[in-house]
Design an enzyme around this catalytic site. Structure first.
Site, mmCIF file in Angstrom:
data_model
loop_
_atom_site.group_PDB
_atom_site.id
_atom_site.type_symbol
_atom_site.label_atom_id
_atom_site.label_comp_id
_atom_site.label_asym_id
_atom_site.label_seq_id
_atom_site.Cartn_x
_atom_site.Cartn_y
_atom_site.Cartn_z
ATOM 1 N N CYS A 190 33.668 4.634 7.890
ATOM 2 C CA CYS A 190 34.194 5.275 9.097
ATOM 3 C C CYS A 190 33.530 4.723 10.352
ATOM 4 O O CYS A 190 32.737 5.403 11.009
ATOM 5 C CB CYS A 190 34.025 6.785 9.037
ATOM 6 S SG CYS A 190 35.015 7.650 10.288
ATOM 7 N N CYS A 222 41.770 5.637 11.993
ATOM 8 C CA CYS A 222 40.557 6.255 12.507
ATOM 9 C C CYS A 222 40.936 7.249 13.594
ATOM 10 O O CYS A 222 41.287 6.843 14.708
ATOM 11 C CB CYS A 222 39.610 5.189 13.069
ATOM 12 S SG CYS A 222 38.012 5.862 13.592
#
Length: 434
Positions: free
Chosen positions: A182, A361
């Site tokens: 991430c 994202c």
């Protein structure tokens, strides 16, 4: 050696016996997002004793929620469930971790001494967080020093504590000089902190600083341009190619190295220091050069996710060498590709399903706003909705907070969610991309 298994919730079979030998058709190493979701798909075409999952943890965490936990928006208990409740019922769970991969012999040896022979192997170990690689960091995280990190269930609750305790000074956020899971998360908490300090009337007493080892603020230009505007508007200082190398918790100082001029070191005082630690694949993978590249990632064909050296080995998620952003959304898109290709290989047909590098994202930029970045291998936006996702939108924030967690728990981990490609195709039959 035959072993008697004990039955647990959801009928997941678990064993902790030592020095036992097993054999199975498919071995899945890792019960994280990719491993769990793909195992769920495999469990529907295999018999129970044909599928073994190696996973040492008792708890499974939906890690994308850690950003909201750190911001005081969600709780840690909301982010986790018992591992036995998320693993597929029609599988054997070996509560252990891999110690040695032997792909030439089609076997894996575990930390507890088990030897497992397989016909097909799926590697889904994810990345480990190497907090110990930065001198002083673990000491800082163990005391009331203003140091925090959203990248661990052990430390994530320190972030909101640091936010509430902040009075004035530097609030510093870091991105390490390694691949990370991430990669948007290190700056999400930066934006949340900025918003929090404005809400409580302390922003004028704070310098908010984002130090990243990368040469860009974000890899996709469309979203990078939007983030640069946000940083300029909110007076967030961004320093590129700047890597954290030491934490001095006693004096509340952080030492940074300029990666373009390695001899140049800068020491900054901090009141709050959010650290994204260096990350790497587990030692068992790094030590197996037959399976991995020089960086220790499982060397796979980036389209089929099949090992470049062993036709019966696949990898999914953060531990693979695929050059995509390492996110849960990427694992969702990879899951169907891996499953289809493993099924094909089991039938002695070529692996033809391809992964396009899709990653997503949700860049949370405050307590009520989000930029939903979606893109492919070429860093070209691959947006699901028929409107410009490069803007801060409340709807995208609500989707991140309210829709994505239940989708993850109920669909993704049960092998029913393969990413938004089908939704995207449906929407863009009716609307043109802007």
């Amino acid at each position: 050696m035959n072993v008697t298994f004990s039955l647990l919730a959801k009928n997941v079979t678990k064993t902790a016996f030592r020095n036992s030998s097993y054999s199975c058709k498919v071995l899945v190493v890792g019960g994280g997002t990719g491993g769990c979701a793909t195992a769920a798909k495999l469990s529907r075409i295999l018999k129970k004793n044909e599928l073994i999952i190696i996973e040492p943890s008792d708890k499974h965490y939906y890690q994308p929620l850690f950003t909201l936990v750190g911001g005081g928006i969600s709780t840690l208990s909301e982010a986790g469930k018992s591992m036995r409740d998320v693993l597929p019922a029609n599988a054997v769970w070996l509560k252990d971790s891999a110690a040695e991969f032997n792909p030439g012999e089609n076997s894996v040896t575990t930390q507890r001494g088990h030897s497992i022979k397989y016909e097909y192997l799926l590697i889904a170990t994810g990345l480990q967080t190497d907090y110990d690689k930065i001198p002083g960091l673990e000491a800082g995280l163990s005391g009331d020093t203003g140091v925090c990190s959203n990248y661990s269930a052990k430390y994530v609750e320190l972030t909101y504590k640091a936010l509430k305790n902040f009075e004035s000074g530097n609030a510093i956020f870091t991105y390490p000089n390694t691949p990370v899971k991430c990669p948007g998360a290190p700056q999400k908490i930066c934006y949340i902190t900025d918003h929090y300090l404005r809400k409580v009337g302390k922003r004028d007493k704070a310098a908010v600083i984002y130090n990243t080892s990368l040469p860009v603020i974000f890899g996709v230009k469309k979203y990078a341009d939007a983030l640069w505007e946000i940083c300029a508007e909110r007076q967030i200082q961004v320093n590129l190619r700047t890597n954290l190398v030491e934490v001095r918790p006693d004096s509340r100082e952080a030492v940074f190295q300029n990666l373009d001029n390695p001899d140049k070191m800068t020491t900054l005082k901090y009141s709050m220091l959010h650290v994204t630690p260096p990350m790497s694949t587990p030692a068992a993978l790094q030590n197996c050069s037959e399976l991995t590249n020089e960086a220790g990632f499982v060397d796979v064909n980036k389209l089929t996710l099949q090992s470049v050296r062993f036709a019966n080995v696949f990898a999914i998620g953060d531990c693979s060498s695929t050059p995509n952003s390492k996110t849960a959304a990427a694992a969702a898109a990879q899951c169907q590709v891996v499953f289809k290709n493993m099924e094909s290989v089991m039938k002695n047909t070529p692996a033809t399903a391809n992964y396009d590098g899709y990653a997503s994202c949700p860049l949370v930029t405050g307590y009520d706003r989000c930029i939903l970045a979606e893109f492919d291998y070429n860093l070209t936006p691959l947006e699901t909705f028929p409107f410009n996702q490069g803007k801060e939108l409340k709807s995208m924030y609500l989707m991140k907070k309210m829709l994505m967690p239940p989708l993850y728990w109920t669909l993704m981990l049960n092998g029913f969610w393969n990413g938004p490609a089908a939704v995207r195709n449906l929407l863009h039959l009716k609307f043109s991309q802007k």
